[in-house]
Design an enzyme around this catalytic site. Structure first.
Site, short mmCIF file in Angstrom:
data_model
loop_
_atom_site.label_atom_id
_atom_site.label_comp_id
_atom_site.label_asym_id
_atom_site.label_seq_id
_atom_site.Cartn_x
_atom_site.Cartn_y
_atom_site.Cartn_z
N ASP A 1 -3.74 -7.97 5.60
CA ASP A 1 -2.49 -8.75 5.50
C ASP A 1 -2.41 -9.82 6.59
OD1 ASP A 1 -2.30 -6.38 7.06
OD2 ASP A 1 -0.12 -6.46 7.05
N HIS B 1 0.82 -1.22 0.00
CA HIS B 1 0.00 0.00 0.00
C HIS B 1 0.85 1.28 0.00
CE1 HIS B 1 0.38 0.33 4.37
NE2 HIS B 1 -0.50 -0.59 4.66
N GLU C 1 -6.41 -6.05 9.87
CA GLU C 1 -5.99 -5.56 8.55
C GLU C 1 -5.80 -6.78 7.62
OE1 GLU C 1 -2.76 -2.70 8.57
OE2 GLU C 1 -3.18 -2.13 6.49
N HIS D 1 -1.38 -1.10 15.36
CA HIS D 1 -1.49 -0.16 14.28
C HIS D 1 -2.89 0.41 14.03
CE1 HIS D 1 -1.29 -0.07 9.56
NE2 HIS D 1 -0.95 1.09 10.03
N HIS E 1 -5.18 -8.65 14.84
CA HIS E 1 -5.35 -7.41 14.06
C HIS E 1 -6.11 -7.76 12.78
CE1 HIS E 1 -4.44 -3.73 12.04
NE2 HIS E 1 -3.22 -4.00 11.61
N HIS F 1 5.31 -9.40 11.09
CA HIS F 1 6.07 -9.21 9.85
C HIS F 1 7.56 -9.37 10.15
CE1 HIS F 1 2.70 -7.56 7.55
NE2 HIS F 1 2.46 -6.69 8.51
N TYR G 1 10.38 0.43 8.93
CA TYR G 1 9.00 0.03 9.19
C TYR G 1 8.34 1.01 10.18
CZ TYR G 1 5.30 -3.22 10.79
OH TYR G 1 4.12 -3.80 11.12
N ASP H 1 1.67 -6.10 14.50
CA ASP H 1 2.50 -5.22 13.68
C ASP H 1 3.68 -4.62 14.45
OD1 ASP H 1 1.21 -5.38 11.21
OD2 ASP H 1 -0.13 -3.72 11.62
FE1 FEO Z 1 -1.59 -3.23 10.18
FE2 FEO Z 1 0.50 -5.69 9.03
O1 FEO Z 1 -1.11 -4.78 9.24
#
Ligand code: FEO
Length: 411
Positions: free
Chosen positions: A92, A34, A90, A154, A88, A232, A201, A173
C-alpha cells in the site's frame, strides 16, 4: 456574472508547508483492506519535499501510481527527484515505487536494510538503494531529514522520517487511520472522528504488536514534534498529547470497566443466554455490549476488544463444534493477542450432543485468557435455571471487569 477565472484547474496536491506537499491518494471506495472493514475508506499519504535536493517520502498503492505522478508533476519534473524514501515496503506504500523509479532515474531509494529486502522480494528490483539506520540523516538543503527504524510497527522494515526544520514526523503506519477525507488534518474533521478511527486502526493493525509500538513511541518521544503526518488518514497537529497518551494506553492494554458478549446462535437459545449474561453485567452498573459474530464484522469486534478486559464468548454447537463465525473470531483475536491479562468465559446451547461451549473455553484458555468459570451449556433451550446461572455469571464478569480495569490483574 460568474467567478473570475483562477487560471486553470485546481491542483490535486496539497501544500502542508510552502515547500512540502502532500502527493498521496485518497481511496474513497475501498471497503476491504486485507480483511479490515474500511467503512470510511482510506488514504495512502506521500510527501514531496521541494528542497535543494527534491525528496519524495513514500509511494502509494499500485493502482494509484499515475495519480501520484500527476500530483508530483504539478510541482516539479519527477526526473528532478533525488531521493525516494521508502518508510515501509508493504504494497500500500510501495506499489507505485517501480513507476517512481522509472520517472526519477537519478533518485536513490532510501530504506532500512529490511526495507530493501522487502522491496527486492516484492518487485525483484535492483534499484539504486541506500540503506539507512537509526539516526541516519540526509542533507536535502534547508533540512536534514533523519530516519528512525520502528521495527514491527508495522513490519520488520518500518521506519519513520523526521524533519527537524519543520518539526514534522512522517510516521508511516503508526498513528494513522483508515479514513478517506477531503481534508488533510484531524482538526478539520468533526471532533473525535479521527481518534475513533485511530482506535479502530490500532486495534486491527497494531494490537498484536503492542510492545514494538510502545518501543517506537519511546524512540520518537525525544523528538520535538509539532505535526505528525501518518501514511494513512489525516495528520495531527497542535496538542499531540491526547493521541500519544491514547497510543501508550492501548499499547499497555489499559481497559475500561466493561464486558463484551460475543456469540453466534442457531435458533435463538444461545442468544437468550447472551442477553441473560448482559443483564447480570448491567445489574452491577457495568457496561455490557452484545455483538453477534455473524452480524458484526471482526474489525468492529477487535475494536471493542481493545479496551475490554472481560469477554463472554458463546456458540451454539454445530457439527459437534463451535460455529464457523466463532472460529473466525478466535483465529483473528488469537493473532491480535490483546495486551494485558484478559479474562474470558464460554457459553452456548447444543442439541443431542454438546461441544461448542467447551471447545470455546479451551480455545480461550490456550490464547491466554484467564477462564473465569467453567463453560455454561444448555440442552436445546435454556430453562429458567440456566438463564439464572447465566445472569449470575454476568454479575461475576462485571466484578472481574471492574477489578481488571482498575489495574488489579493477576500476576
Ligand atoms: Fe503496513 Fe499501510 O502498510
Amino acid at each position: 456574472m460568474g467567478e473570475a477565472s483562477t487560471g486553470g484547474p485546481a491542483k490535486e496536491s496539497v501544500e502542508i508547508r510552502p515547500d512540502a506537499v502532500w502527493v498521496g491518494c485518497v481511496d474513497w471506495n475501498v471497503r476491504d483492506f486485507h480483511g479490515y472493514a474500511t467503512h470510511r475508506g482510506t488514504s495512502y499519504n506521500a510527501f514531496l519535499i521541494l528542497d535543494e535536493h527534491p525528496t519524495l517520502i513514500d509511494g502509494v498503492k499500485a493502482g494509484f501510481a499515475a495519480e501520484q505522478l500527476r500530483k508530483i508533476a504539478e510541482r516539479i519534473d519527477p526526473a528532478r527527484i533525488e531521493y525516494i524514501v521508502a518508510n515501509h515496503g508493504e504494497p500500500d506504500h510501495s506499489g507505485s515505487i517501480p513507476d517512481l523509479v522509472r520517472a526519477a532515474p537519478k533518485a536513490k531509494v532510501l530504506a532500512t536494510k529490511k526495507g530493501i529486502e522487502t522491496l527486492r522480494a516484492h518487485y525483484g528490483c535492483d534499484w539504486p538503494f541506500e540503506a539507512v539506520a537509526a539516526g541516519s540523516e540526509i542533507d536535502v538543503g534547508r533540512r536534514r531529514l533523519r530516519f528512525l527504524p520502528i521495527p514491527m510497527a508495522h513490519w520488520p522494515d518500518s521506519m519513520v522520517t523526521y524533519d527537524p526544520a519543520d518539526r514534522i514526523l512522517y510516521s508511516s503506519d503508526a498513528l494513522g487511520q483508515h479514513l478517506a477525507s477531503s481534508v488533510r488534518f484531524a482538526d478539520e474533521l468533526p471532533p473525535g472522528l479521527a481518534m475513533e478511527e485511530a482506535k479502530r486502526y490500532f486495534a486491527n493493525i497494531l494490537m498484536g504488536l503492542a510492545k514494538p509500538v510502545a518501543k517506537a513511541l519511546e524512540a520518537v518521544a525525544v523528538l520535538a514534534i509539532d505535526e505528525v503526518q501518518p501514511a494513512h488518514g489525516v495528520a495531527w497537529r497542535g496538542d499531540l498529547r491526547p493521541l500519544l497518551e491514547a497510543y501508550a494506553g492501548w499499547s499497555r492494554g489499559d481497559c475500561a470497566p466493561k464486558v463484551a458478549i460475543l456469540y453466534d446462535s442457531m435458533w435463538g437459545a444461545t442468544d437468550r443466554m447472551a442477553r441473560a449474561i448482559a443483564g447480570g453485567v448491567a445489574s452491577q452498573g457495568v457496561q455490557a455490549r452484545i455483538l453477534h459474530l455473524r452480524k458484526n464484522d471482526l474489525t468492529e469486534v477487535a475494536t471493542e476488544m481493545l479496551d475490554t478486559p472481560v469477554i463472554a464468548v458463546g456458540s451454539a454447537t454445530l457439527n459437534n463444534k463451535y460455529m464457523p463465525s466463532v472460529g473466525a473470531f478466535l483465529t483473528y483475536i488469537g493473532g491480535l493477542r490483546p495486551p494485558g491479562r484478559r479474562a474470558g468465559f464460554a457459553f452456548g446451547a447444543h442439541g443431542w450432543r454438546g461441544g461448542g461451549a467447551a471447545d470455546v473455553s479451551k480455545a480461550l484458555e490456550e490464547m491466554g485468557f484467564e477462564i473465569v468459570a467453567p463453560p455454561l451449556a444448555a440442552a436445546y433451550v435454556p430453562d429458567d435455571a440456566v438463564l439464572g446461572a447465566a445472569f449470575e455469571k454476568g454479575r461475576i464478569l462485571a466484578g472481574e471487569a471492574r477489578a481488571r480495569s482498575a489495574g488489579e490483574r493477576p500476576a
